[in-house]
Design an enzyme around this catalytic site. Sequence first.
Site, PDB file in Angstrom:
ATOM      1  N   GLU A 251       0.683  -0.743   6.522  1.00 17.81           N
ATOM      2  CA  GLU A 251       1.215  -1.993   5.961  1.00 17.81           C
ATOM      3  C   GLU A 251       2.711  -1.863   5.807  1.00 17.81           C
ATOM      4  O   GLU A 251       3.222  -0.760   5.637  1.00 17.81           O
ATOM      5  CB  GLU A 251       0.656  -2.203   4.550  1.00 17.81           C
ATOM      6  CG  GLU A 251      -0.809  -2.333   4.499  1.00 17.81           C
ATOM      7  CD  GLU A 251      -1.333  -2.206   3.062  1.00 17.81           C
ATOM      8  OE1 GLU A 251      -0.606  -2.531   2.113  1.00 17.81           O
ATOM      9  OE2 GLU A 251      -2.480  -1.778   2.937  1.00 17.81           O
ATOM     10  N   LYS A 253       6.108  -1.694   3.863  1.00 16.17           N
ATOM     11  CA  LYS A 253       6.450  -1.268   2.503  1.00 16.17           C
ATOM     12  C   LYS A 253       7.510  -2.232   1.975  1.00 16.17           C
ATOM     13  O   LYS A 253       8.626  -2.275   2.490  1.00 16.17           O
ATOM     14  CB  LYS A 253       6.992   0.165   2.519  1.00 16.17           C
ATOM     15  CG  LYS A 253       7.218   0.748   1.138  1.00 16.17           C
ATOM     16  CD  LYS A 253       7.604   2.224   1.223  1.00 16.17           C
ATOM     17  CE  LYS A 253       7.538   2.917  -0.131  1.00 16.17           C
ATOM     18  NZ  LYS A 253       8.464   2.388  -1.101  1.00 16.17           N
ATOM     19  N   ARG A 258       6.798  -3.146  -8.568  1.00 18.08           N
ATOM     20  CA  ARG A 258       5.344  -3.093  -8.541  1.00 18.08           C
ATOM     21  C   ARG A 258       4.794  -3.806  -9.771  1.00 18.08           C
ATOM     22  O   ARG A 258       5.284  -3.618 -10.877  1.00 18.08           O
ATOM     23  CB  ARG A 258       4.910  -1.630  -8.553  1.00 18.08           C
ATOM     24  CG  ARG A 258       3.426  -1.458  -8.418  1.00 18.08           C
ATOM     25  CD  ARG A 258       3.146  -0.041  -8.020  1.00 18.08           C
ATOM     26  NE  ARG A 258       1.760   0.215  -7.824  1.00 18.08           N
ATOM     27  CZ  ARG A 258       1.317   1.299  -7.216  1.00 18.08           C
ATOM     28  NH1 ARG A 258       2.165   2.193  -6.753  1.00 18.08           N
ATOM     29  NH2 ARG A 258       0.033   1.503  -7.052  1.00 18.08           N
ATOM     30  N   ARG A 273       5.405  -0.908 -13.207  1.00 17.52           N
ATOM     31  CA  ARG A 273       5.080   0.437 -12.769  1.00 17.52           C
ATOM     32  C   ARG A 273       5.165   1.436 -13.927  1.00 17.52           C
ATOM     33  O   ARG A 273       4.449   2.417 -13.987  1.00 17.52           O
ATOM     34  CB  ARG A 273       6.098   0.806 -11.686  1.00 17.52           C
ATOM     35  CG  ARG A 273       5.922   2.149 -11.149  1.00 17.52           C
ATOM     36  CD  ARG A 273       7.118   2.534 -10.323  1.00 17.52           C
ATOM     37  NE  ARG A 273       7.049   3.947 -10.173  1.00 17.52           N
ATOM     38  CZ  ARG A 273       6.923   4.571  -9.030  1.00 17.52           C
ATOM     39  NH1 ARG A 273       6.908   3.905  -7.919  1.00 17.52           N
ATOM     40  NH2 ARG A 273       6.831   5.874  -8.996  1.00 17.52           N
ATOM     41  N   GLU A 303       3.422  -5.950  -4.901  1.00 12.13           N
ATOM     42  CA  GLU A 303       4.866  -5.758  -5.013  1.00 12.13           C
ATOM     43  C   GLU A 303       5.505  -7.137  -5.192  1.00 12.13           C
ATOM     44  O   GLU A 303       5.214  -8.062  -4.425  1.00 12.13           O
ATOM     45  CB  GLU A 303       5.360  -5.090  -3.719  1.00 12.13           C
ATOM     46  CG  GLU A 303       6.737  -4.516  -3.801  1.00 12.13           C
ATOM     47  CD  GLU A 303       6.806  -3.161  -4.502  1.00 12.13           C
ATOM     48  OE1 GLU A 303       5.803  -2.676  -5.073  1.00 12.13           O
ATOM     49  OE2 GLU A 303       7.902  -2.583  -4.500  1.00 12.13           O
ATOM     50  N   PHE A 344      -1.645  -5.864  -2.693  1.00  5.61           N
ATOM     51  CA  PHE A 344      -2.192  -4.897  -1.735  1.00  5.61           C
ATOM     52  C   PHE A 344      -3.460  -4.206  -2.214  1.00  5.61           C
ATOM     53  O   PHE A 344      -4.058  -3.436  -1.473  1.00  5.61           O
ATOM     54  CB  PHE A 344      -1.141  -3.868  -1.287  1.00  5.61           C
ATOM     55  CG  PHE A 344      -0.388  -3.187  -2.417  1.00  5.61           C
ATOM     56  CD1 PHE A 344      -0.998  -2.240  -3.218  1.00  5.61           C
ATOM     57  CD2 PHE A 344       0.943  -3.493  -2.633  1.00  5.61           C
ATOM     58  CE1 PHE A 344      -0.291  -1.608  -4.231  1.00  5.61           C
ATOM     59  CE2 PHE A 344       1.659  -2.866  -3.649  1.00  5.61           C
ATOM     60  CZ  PHE A 344       1.039  -1.921  -4.452  1.00  5.61           C
ATOM     61  N   ARG A 421      -0.046  11.138  -7.102  1.00  4.97           N
ATOM     62  CA  ARG A 421       0.679  11.012  -5.846  1.00  4.97           C
ATOM     63  C   ARG A 421      -0.062  11.897  -4.856  1.00  4.97           C
ATOM     64  O   ARG A 421      -0.133  13.099  -5.040  1.00  4.97           O
ATOM     65  CB  ARG A 421       2.111  11.511  -6.052  1.00  4.97           C
ATOM     66  CG  ARG A 421       3.060  11.133  -4.952  1.00  4.97           C
ATOM     67  CD  ARG A 421       4.440  11.679  -5.238  1.00  4.97           C
ATOM     68  NE  ARG A 421       5.209  10.922  -6.207  1.00  4.97           N
ATOM     69  CZ  ARG A 421       5.800   9.755  -5.955  1.00  4.97           C
ATOM     70  NH1 ARG A 421       5.715   9.215  -4.762  1.00  4.97           N
ATOM     71  NH2 ARG A 421       6.476   9.130  -6.885  1.00  4.97           N
ATOM     72  N   LYS A 427       3.989   7.327   2.710  1.00  6.94           N
ATOM     73  CA  LYS A 427       5.066   6.408   3.100  1.00  6.94           C
ATOM     74  C   LYS A 427       5.835   6.993   4.275  1.00  6.94           C
ATOM     75  O   LYS A 427       6.015   8.211   4.394  1.00  6.94           O
ATOM     76  CB  LYS A 427       5.977   6.063   1.927  1.00  6.94           C
ATOM     77  CG  LYS A 427       6.594   7.222   1.226  1.00  6.94           C
ATOM     78  CD  LYS A 427       7.449   6.723   0.063  1.00  6.94           C
ATOM     79  CE  LYS A 427       7.767   7.874  -0.863  1.00  6.94           C
ATOM     80  NZ  LYS A 427       8.659   7.536  -1.944  1.00  6.94           N
TER      81      LYS A 427
HETATM   82  P1  ATP Z   1      10.525   4.602  -2.952  1.00  7.24           P
HETATM   83  O1  ATP Z   1      11.384   5.405  -3.870  1.00  7.24           O
HETATM   84  O2  ATP Z   1      10.340   5.228  -1.633  1.00  7.24           O
HETATM   85  O3  ATP Z   1      10.909   3.192  -2.941  1.00  7.24           O
HETATM   86  P2  ATP Z   1       8.749   4.732  -5.013  1.00  7.24           P
HETATM   87  O4  ATP Z   1       9.330   5.994  -5.508  1.00  7.24           O
HETATM   88  O5  ATP Z   1       9.104   3.483  -5.711  1.00  7.24           O
HETATM   89  O6  ATP Z   1       9.086   4.598  -3.507  1.00  7.24           O
HETATM   90  P3  ATP Z   1       6.351   5.599  -3.996  1.00  7.24           P
HETATM   91  O7  ATP Z   1       5.109   6.130  -4.540  1.00  7.24           O
HETATM   92  O8  ATP Z   1       7.166   6.613  -3.350  1.00  7.24           O
HETATM   93  O9  ATP Z   1       7.196   4.886  -5.083  1.00  7.24           O
HETATM   94  O10 ATP Z   1       6.038   4.410  -2.990  1.00  7.24           O
HETATM   95  C1  ATP Z   1       5.043   3.563  -3.356  1.00  7.24           C
HETATM   96  C2  ATP Z   1       5.638   2.287  -3.866  1.00  7.24           C
HETATM   97  O11 ATP Z   1       5.876   1.413  -2.790  1.00  7.24           O
HETATM   98  C3  ATP Z   1       4.615   1.595  -4.716  1.00  7.24           C
HETATM   99  O12 ATP Z   1       4.793   1.986  -6.058  1.00  7.24           O
HETATM  100  C4  ATP Z   1       4.887   0.147  -4.504  1.00  7.24           C
HETATM  101  O13 ATP Z   1       5.721  -0.289  -5.552  1.00  7.24           O
HETATM  102  C5  ATP Z   1       5.656   0.078  -3.206  1.00  7.24           C
HETATM  103  N1  ATP Z   1       4.968  -0.630  -2.120  1.00  7.24           N
HETATM  104  C6  ATP Z   1       5.552  -1.531  -1.311  1.00  7.24           C
HETATM  105  N2  ATP Z   1       4.708  -1.981  -0.382  1.00  7.24           N
HETATM  106  C7  ATP Z   1       3.524  -1.375  -0.593  1.00  7.24           C
HETATM  107  C8  ATP Z   1       2.258  -1.433   0.049  1.00  7.24           C
HETATM  108  N3  ATP Z   1       2.032  -2.197   1.088  1.00  7.24           N
HETATM  109  N4  ATP Z   1       1.272  -0.650  -0.460  1.00  7.24           N
HETATM  110  C9  ATP Z   1       1.496   0.151  -1.516  1.00  7.24           C
HETATM  111  N5  ATP Z   1       2.671   0.250  -2.170  1.00  7.24           N
HETATM  112  C10 ATP Z   1       3.688  -0.498  -1.710  1.00  7.24           C
END
Ligand code: ATP
Length: 586
Positions: A251, A253, A258, A273, A303, A344, A421, A427
């Site tokens: 999907e 990102k 969140r 979040r 998101e 999502f 995690r 990702k």
């Molecule tokens: P980054 O720092 O890379 O932006 P992050 O640190 O906020 O990511 P991660 O766990 O690394 O958090 O990445 C997951 C986050 O990506 C989720 O918390 C969500 O907010 C966001 N996200 C965006 N699109 C999606 C998706 N399709 N499915 C799941 N999470 C998604």
Amino acid sequence: MKYSIIADAYESIESTSKRLEMTNHLVKLIKQTPKSLLSKVAYLTQGKLHPDFDGIEISMAERMIIMCLVKISGKKKEELTKTFKNIGDLGSTADKILSEQDTLKLITRSPLTVEKVYNTLDKIAHTSGKGTVRIKIGLLVNLLLDATSKEARYLVRTVVGKLRLGIGDMTFLDALAIAYGEGKHSRVDVERAYNMSSDLGLVSETLANEGLEGIRNFRIRIGRPIRPMLCERLTTADEILTKIGGTGSAEFKYDGLRIQAHIASGEISLFSRRLENITSQFPDVIKALTSSVNAEEIIVEGECVAIDPDTDEMLPFQVVTQRRGRKYDIKRMTDKIPVVLILFDALYVNGKSLIDFPYLERRRILKKMVRETNGIRLTHPLIIDNPVELDNLIDTAAETGYEGLVIKAIGSNSVYQAGARGFLWIKYKREYMSEMVDTVDLVVVGAFAGMGRRAGTYGALLMASYDEELDAFKTVCKLGTGFDDATLAKLPKIFEADRIDHAHPRVESKIEADFWFVPRKVLELFGSELTLSPSHTCGLDLIKNGVGLAIRFPRFAGKWRDDKASEDATTVKEIVSMYRSQLKHV
Ligand code: ATP
């Protein structure tokens, strides 16, 4: 229960920096606490009265405390303010002032109970409107009149939001598992319940009253946020597909905030979040959910992204983040920055938890319960089993302006791992292919005095990653680049409330900073590469004895990650795996 038991426990906890000893003092405190009070003691020990998502804060300003001390001691405000400035901590100031009064007070004091302390602090927290200052001062003075000097130290630190015992949630869960479970290994069960409710008090109470059996039967409840599942990162399409079992759901990102939405009989709550209740900040999202969700009870996640209403183009994180944390001006900001919620996942529906269902089954239910509208959309997963296809998709994502992809496992084990995690969600970002590191989110734990052009502000910040196993923060670089002049000048002000006079007990640093902070603020930064370093504690001894890891040429990426708690920062484990994957790619 006497409040002195709590004050004694806090003093013992503060006197050690060894995690094991801290845990032991906590275990003792938990065992001394009647079951009926355990939830309250759990919150108090975190410097709170309720779980974070209730949004109730005690918050008394420092000048109000000085007024209380004036009333109790009869001393002049100026004199007390000077004493406070010299000591630097209001709790210790109250301790000093009260210790000068103890002989006289012993005659009239009626010992403080936990019940009285909790109820009074709760009244303080709920007091608002006309006469607030006077009422709050009156309530706290009443407590302080009965407090010993030691009790006053911790009461005052609690009301000004600076208890800072250095106990993370995970340490508390360890102590609970030891006190009421079968030992530290019961933490898995206790943590699972915590991940489903984000409520340390409720988990404590359930474990104490119903034992491990009750904890294992713990259920998701609408209104209590589920701790979010997070992604691991990998750098090539091959690795990702292999790790995920050959086939995954890919999907886009989205780069937004969140949001977890809890809906029951038309009532909707939104959680960030960081598990704060942000319902009132997004009336447009509530309205959109009302018309597009068709379930009596449901928990969904997505998101929230800002869009340009004319072009429907998604706007960067920095835009939507302006909608966060507002108490006022909500209508104007809602009109100025329209958002969409892109769902999502579905975690609960009509009395049934979905978190142990495989991903595609959760998606099927999500799709059935949600009608896509202008304000509520769904991600559109593509099932992919071929690395070339995955690389084509990430090219499309990059061209269309998305952050990258999230590739999710779809096998029978593809459950929703609350609070974890893991490699069930991976990702994949464009930068992985060109640069050594993805951006990382690190916690500011200290700072260095600026010189020359930066005199009067900070020259650099000391940044740390989160060590999940030890529930501690390990340093990984000094960050001084990438700030504009205005931000640079503001740094001391931004960190003023977090200043402490020594490294925080949860911070492990070989470097002596000029200023130390409570590890609270998270920043996003880029780096050029990871290197072995004798000065930093991140990954210490994991790659090579006596040596840790450092980020070279770190540069602030412009994002203050206020949507992240310090425990959501990039972990030591992730940095170590980024270092290893960098080695593979040279
Ligand atoms: P980054 O720092 O890379 O932006 P992050 O640190 O906020 O990511 P991660 O766990 O690394 O958090 O990445 C997951 C986050 O990506 C989720 O918390 C969500 O907010 C966001 N996200 C965006 N699109 C999606 C998706 N399709 N499915 C799941 N999470 C998604």
